[in-house]
Design a protein around this motif. Structure first.
Motif, mmCIF file in Angstrom:
data_model
loop_
_atom_site.group_PDB
_atom_site.id
_atom_site.type_symbol
_atom_site.label_atom_id
_atom_site.label_comp_id
_atom_site.label_asym_id
_atom_site.label_seq_id
_atom_site.Cartn_x
_atom_site.Cartn_y
_atom_site.Cartn_z
ATOM 1 N N VAL A 1 0.584 -1.255 -0.114
ATOM 2 C CA VAL A 1 -0.043 0.101 -0.060
ATOM 3 C C VAL A 1 0.905 1.424 -0.017
ATOM 4 N N CYS A 2 1.801 1.303 0.912
ATOM 5 C CA CYS A 2 2.697 2.467 0.883
ATOM 6 C C CYS A 2 3.476 2.653 -0.433
ATOM 7 N N HIS A 3 3.749 1.658 -1.150
ATOM 8 C CA HIS A 3 4.610 1.542 -2.367
ATOM 9 C C HIS A 3 3.774 2.101 -3.420
ATOM 10 N N LEU A 4 2.645 1.817 -3.420
ATOM 11 C CA LEU A 4 1.506 2.340 -4.190
ATOM 12 C C LEU A 4 1.260 3.725 -4.116
ATOM 13 N N MET A 5 1.476 4.264 -2.742
ATOM 14 C CA MET A 5 1.057 5.824 -2.189
ATOM 15 C C MET A 5 2.460 6.565 -2.661
ATOM 16 N N GLY A 6 3.568 5.850 -3.196
ATOM 17 C CA GLY A 6 4.665 6.934 -3.392
ATOM 18 C C GLY A 6 6.041 6.737 -2.288
ATOM 19 N N SER A 7 5.911 5.711 -1.733
ATOM 20 C CA SER A 7 6.882 5.507 -0.780
ATOM 21 C C SER A 7 8.381 5.384 -1.447
ATOM 22 N N GLN A 8 8.428 5.145 -2.676
ATOM 23 C CA GLN A 8 9.704 4.814 -3.384
ATOM 24 C C GLN A 8 10.177 6.482 -3.610
ATOM 25 N N SER A 9 9.127 7.414 -3.868
ATOM 26 C CA SER A 9 9.617 8.570 -4.275
ATOM 27 C C SER A 9 10.002 9.389 -3.067
ATOM 28 N N LEU A 10 9.602 8.833 -1.758
ATOM 29 C CA LEU A 10 9.937 9.595 -0.595
ATOM 30 C C LEU A 10 11.475 9.008 -0.170
ATOM 31 N N THR A 11 11.660 7.639 -0.560
ATOM 32 C CA THR A 11 13.024 7.027 -0.322
ATOM 33 C C THR A 11 13.891 8.061 -1.276
ATOM 34 N N ALA B 1 -1.366 5.694 4.484
ATOM 35 C CA ALA B 1 -0.172 5.671 3.881
ATOM 36 C C ALA B 1 0.084 6.692 2.694
ATOM 37 N N PRO B 2 1.313 7.034 2.627
ATOM 38 C CA PRO B 2 2.506 6.353 2.950
ATOM 39 C C PRO B 2 2.907 6.851 4.322
ATOM 40 N N SER B 3 3.629 5.641 5.184
ATOM 41 C CA SER B 3 3.839 5.748 6.353
ATOM 42 C C SER B 3 5.355 5.488 6.792
ATOM 43 N N MET B 4 6.006 6.011 7.688
ATOM 44 C CA MET B 4 7.311 5.548 8.389
ATOM 45 C C MET B 4 7.601 5.860 9.430
ATOM 46 N N MET B 5 8.471 5.177 10.111
ATOM 47 C CA MET B 5 8.898 5.441 11.418
ATOM 48 C C MET B 5 10.437 6.306 11.747
ATOM 49 N N VAL B 6 10.394 6.852 12.848
ATOM 50 C CA VAL B 6 11.676 7.585 13.117
ATOM 51 C C VAL B 6 11.776 7.277 14.618
ATOM 52 N N ASN B 7 12.645 6.483 14.558
ATOM 53 C CA ASN B 7 12.773 5.642 16.217
ATOM 54 C C ASN B 7 11.767 5.196 16.421
ATOM 55 N N LYS B 8 10.969 5.466 17.501
ATOM 56 C CA LYS B 8 9.818 4.863 17.905
ATOM 57 C C LYS B 8 8.476 5.492 17.377
ATOM 58 N N ASP B 9 8.695 6.772 16.691
ATOM 59 C CA ASP B 9 7.376 7.428 16.366
ATOM 60 C C ASP B 9 7.005 7.027 14.957
ATOM 61 N N VAL B 10 5.534 7.063 14.657
ATOM 62 C CA VAL B 10 5.151 6.789 13.459
ATOM 63 C C VAL B 10 4.485 8.040 12.654
ATOM 64 N N PHE B 11 5.045 8.111 11.477
ATOM 65 C CA PHE B 11 4.446 9.264 10.667
ATOM 66 C C PHE B 11 3.595 8.763 9.462
ATOM 67 N N THR B 12 2.524 9.599 9.272
ATOM 68 C CA THR B 12 1.660 9.003 8.275
ATOM 69 C C THR B 12 1.339 9.909 7.281
ATOM 70 N N GLU B 13 0.474 9.502 6.314
ATOM 71 C CA GLU B 13 0.140 10.770 5.192
ATOM 72 C C GLU B 13 1.268 11.586 4.889
ATOM 73 N N LEU B 14 2.362 10.912 4.381
ATOM 74 C CA LEU B 14 3.762 11.569 4.145
ATOM 75 C C LEU B 14 3.605 12.252 2.701
ATOM 76 N N SER B 15 4.072 13.152 2.596
ATOM 77 C CA SER B 15 4.398 13.942 1.399
ATOM 78 C C SER B 15 5.833 14.259 1.564
ATOM 79 N N ILE B 16 6.344 14.622 0.228
ATOM 80 C CA ILE B 16 7.951 15.254 0.231
ATOM 81 C C ILE B 16 8.061 16.559 1.259
ATOM 82 N N ASP B 17 7.071 17.412 0.992
ATOM 83 C CA ASP B 17 7.018 18.817 1.761
ATOM 84 C C ASP B 17 7.017 18.461 3.320
ATOM 85 N N LYS B 18 6.190 17.298 3.792
ATOM 86 C CA LYS B 18 6.103 17.059 5.235
ATOM 87 C C LYS B 18 7.362 16.180 5.656
ATOM 88 N N LEU B 19 8.051 15.649 4.750
ATOM 89 C CA LEU B 19 9.162 14.776 5.155
ATOM 90 C C LEU B 19 10.348 15.924 5.225
#
Ligand code: FES
Length: 146
Positions: free
Chosen positions: A72-82, A116-134
């Motif tokens: 799901v995250c892959h479909l929602m753009g996690s590759q471009s975030l990476t 999605a897309p989601s990620m963790m930073v240490n123990k915190d989860v971040f969701t509905e990510l965009s490049i701006d948010k990141l």
């Protein structure tokens, strides 16, 4: 203690060792200490550490960024975030920035597929990510790390 309890105690022990190190990894010394404590060979402990992706044998950054790579995250753009992160921080996935602040890793589903897309930073989860948010988050963390 049965085998399952032993395995669980071993994993807890390795987690504690990793979490207590400022660079969030399992050192050679920690590996040796574990072999003695559990009566295992170094190869056996190494096998466990390398099997689980949450363990690292390399020093990592203050912030470990784990981007979800599940469908799901892959479909929602996690590759471009990476790709954005790799470019912004100047390191590949699995590497740590020279200033020791960030490590980029991948992870499997974080159970946040609905946001999605989601990620963790240490123990915190971040969701509905965009490049701006990141980008905003990275700048904030950089400031906090100083
Ligand atoms: S697929 Fe990314 S949180 Fe589930």
């Amino acid at each position: 203690m049965n085998e399952k309890e032993n395995q669980s105690e071993l994993l807890n022990h390795l987690h504690e060792l990793q979490n207590s190190h400022p660079q969030q990894y399992i050192t050679e010394e920690a590996l040796n200490q574990t072999t003695q404590k559990f009566g295992l060979t170094k190869a056996e402990v190494y096998g466990v550490v390398s099997y689980y992706s949450m363990f690292s044998l390399k020093p990592r950054g203050k912030y470990i960024i784990r981007i979800c790579q599940s469908p799901v995250c892959h479909l929602m753009g996690s590759q471009s975030l990476t790709e954005f992160l790799k470019q912004k921080l100047g390191v590949a996935v699995g590497e740590t920035t020279n200033d020791g602040i960030f490590t980029i890793e991948h992870t499997e589903c974080l159970g946040q597929c609905g946001k999605a897309p989601s990620m963790m930073v240490n123990k915190d989860v971040f969701t509905e990510l965009s490049i701006d948010k990141l980008e905003t988050l990275i700048e904030k963390l950089k400031t906090e790390a100083k």
